[in-house]
Design an enzyme around this catalytic site. Structure first.
Site, PDB file in Angstrom:
ATOM      1  N   ASP A  23      41.679  28.730  38.660  1.00 49.07           N
ATOM      2  CA  ASP A  23      42.583  29.239  37.630  1.00 49.07           C
ATOM      3  C   ASP A  23      43.614  28.190  37.205  1.00 49.07           C
ATOM      4  O   ASP A  23      44.151  27.474  38.042  1.00 49.07           O
ATOM      5  CB  ASP A  23      43.294  30.476  38.199  1.00 49.07           C
TER       6      ASP A  23
ATOM      7  N   GLU B  79      36.932  29.367  30.485  1.00 49.99           N
ATOM      8  CA  GLU B  79      38.039  30.026  29.776  1.00 49.99           C
ATOM      9  C   GLU B  79      39.043  28.970  29.321  1.00 49.99           C
ATOM     10  O   GLU B  79      39.407  28.072  30.081  1.00 49.99           O
ATOM     11  CB  GLU B  79      38.740  31.046  30.683  1.00 49.99           C
TER      12      GLU B  79
END
Ligand code: ZN
Length: 518
Positions: A180, A290
């Site tokens: 992340d 992402e």
């Protein structure tokens, strides 16, 4: 004798079938401490997770063909050999080869995907118990480099802990692992090499926020520094054109705004293309990629979002999801701050852009945003990625407050007095003077502090300092006691997560309001 040994001798007999063995383990869990859904049989050995000497371990019972591959200590158990193996990274690599369902996978094509960051490595089993059977793809391993540093863990540690939880719960549906908010090529490479299946690329260091507020002449001057051929190409593609989105919504670029968008985002676009071409495109497995442009000072305009996406798609980047910065405030661990009607409008445009390009919208800092969850679920048509993390830690703190008030009181005082340091990493609006004096509170009142925004935020952002703090002799001030408290009250922690994340899913409209017992 450890109870699991009794379990082996009594139940793992020649003709027993695995379902009835699991039922016995489930019925006698309090006594035997063998996790029923973890029981598997392969290559001539039984495998299961049990409590051995107050610690969870993998037990391999029966000397089958995989027996020697695990590291652990051997014991004789009835007429057979058994090995008690630490839930280590190394043993995890072996068990993943034997049982493929323990490996993470991408979530392309899945409508609802939820990031469930677990900073302690204790929450994933609770999350699995909640979402088993629901139309939700869980991203169980999800940690940023900032979180890794603040908890003293590695990418592999995080994936290992999620994987053991998957094994413990016998969860054979797919799950994901998200590196992340990664900011550099090296971070992306490390996460990919560890087996992560999703990369969230944080482009913030390549976004020039300041350019958005330049005076027109200054913006023009900077814009003209770009090569002429590049400017002309970009202008021919975007200026004096209408881009029609779903339901007739339109994106159009005014020349002066367009120049600023280029100045703010062009470097970030090039950075993302470079990472994609260098690492993600050639990866031997399909990755979820992402793009995160949410760590900015102002909300992302529809034109900016459109430009970034359009450039990436044109360069052949396969985007799974994109996280813009929405209007309003998404502070850690508390509800949305802002005008919810305005959010709904803003969110609608960003969803339309995402659908136009064929990826999902992603909502970061999604913990506890109850007032906008219905809008997120509805406007996206039930297709989105949403990330939660710190709220799972707060549920752990709630259990500590209820079950070990003395530990909670020490953590609380430490958190309040170290707030200035923690605020270097996280932006919150909490006002510590609004937190009741803990010395005036009764033990029974402590869990209620986890229902108050100010105390929630203070405990939310100080997790790293709490976990890493050391006494003068070098031993951890709180960490070991936090883990032992939560291990003793594991069932209660799982139930709290089921309730709390369950409430998220209900408000998002993933499941009917009657489907989750709270
Ligand atoms: Zn983010």
């Amino acid at each position: 004798m450890e109870e699991w040994r009794q379990f082996c001798i009594s139940f793992l007999t020649e003709n027993a079938d695995i379902e009835s063995i699991r039922n016995e383990a489930g019925d006698n869990f309090e006594k035997l401490r063998v996790y029923p859904d973890s029981i598997q049989f392969a290559g001539g050995s039984y495998f299961f997770i049990a409590v051995d000497n107050f610690q969870k371990a993998l037990v391999v019972y029966g000397e089958g063909c995989f027996f020697s591959e695990f590291e652990g200590y051997e014991v004789v158990c009835g007429s057979k050999g058994a090995k008690v193996c630490e839930l280590s990274n190394k043993n995890c690599r072996v068990i993943r080869r034997i049982f493929p369902f323990i490996n993470p996978s991408n979530h392309r094509g899945t409508a609802v995907t939820v990031g469930l960051g677990d900073r302690l490595g204790l929450a994933s089993a609770g999350h699995i118990r909640l979402i088993k059977g629901m139309p939700v793809f869980p991203v169980l391993a999800q940690q940023s480099v900032r979180e890794l540093n603040l908890t003293g863990r590695t990418f592999e540690d995080v994936l290992t802990e999620a994987s053991w939880a998957v094994f413990q719960e016998g969860y054979t549906e797919r799950f994901g692992a998200d590196g992340d908010h990664l900011k550099t090529k090296q971070e992306v490479k490390t996460a990919v090499n560890c087996g992560y299946t999703m990369i969230t690329l944080d482009c913030s260091e390549h976004i020039d926020n300041g350019a958005a507020s330049l005076l027109p002449e200054e913006a023009e001057r900077k814009y003209l520094l770009l090569p002429k051929s590049e400017r002309e190409l970009l202008e021919s593609q975007y200026i004096r054109k209408d881009f029609i989105l779903k339901e007739g919504a339109k994106i159009a670029f005014k020349p002066e705004d367009f120049k600023k968008i280029i100045l703010v985002y062009l470097k970030a676009v090039k950075f993302a293309i470079d990472i994609y071409n260098d690492i993600i495109r050639n990866c031997s497995r399909d990755m979820d990629f992402e793009i995160s442009i949410d760590e900015t000072l102002t909300s992302t305009t529809p034109e900016s979002h459109f430009f970034v996406a359009s450039e990436l798609i044109a360069a052949g980047v396969k985007i799974t999801s994109l996280a813009p910065r929405f209007c309003g405030e998404f502070q850690k661990g508390i509800d949305y701050k802002g005008d919810t009607a305005r959010f709904a409008e803003d969110f609608t445009v960003h969803v339309n852009i995402a659908e136009h390009f064929g990826y999902k919208i992603s909502v970061h800092s999604g913990s506890d945003k109850f007032s906008i969850f219905p809008a997120i679920g509805k406007i996206s048509g039930g297709r989105y990625h949403i990330k939660t993390a710190g709220t799972n830690w707060l549920e752990a703190v709630r259990i500590i407050a209820a079950e070990n008030p003395s530990l909670y009181r020490r953590m609380h005082k430490f958190a309040v007095s170290n707030l200035v340091e923690a605020r270097k990493y996280y932006h919150i609006s909490a006002n510590p003077s609004k937190i009741p004096d803990i010395d005036g509170l009764d033990d029974r009142e402590l869990p209620m502090l986890m229902d108050m925004d100010d105390s929630r935020q203070v405990l939310h952002i100080t997790y790293g300092l709490i976990l890493l703090d050391k006494k003068s002799d070098g031993s951890p001030t709180f960490k070991d006691e936090i883990y032992s408290t939560l291990n003793i009250h594991e069932g209660k922690y799982y139930d709290a997560l089921k309730r709390h994340i369950g409430r998220h899913l209900k408000e998002l409209g993933v499941v009917g309001k009657g489907d989750i017992s709270t």
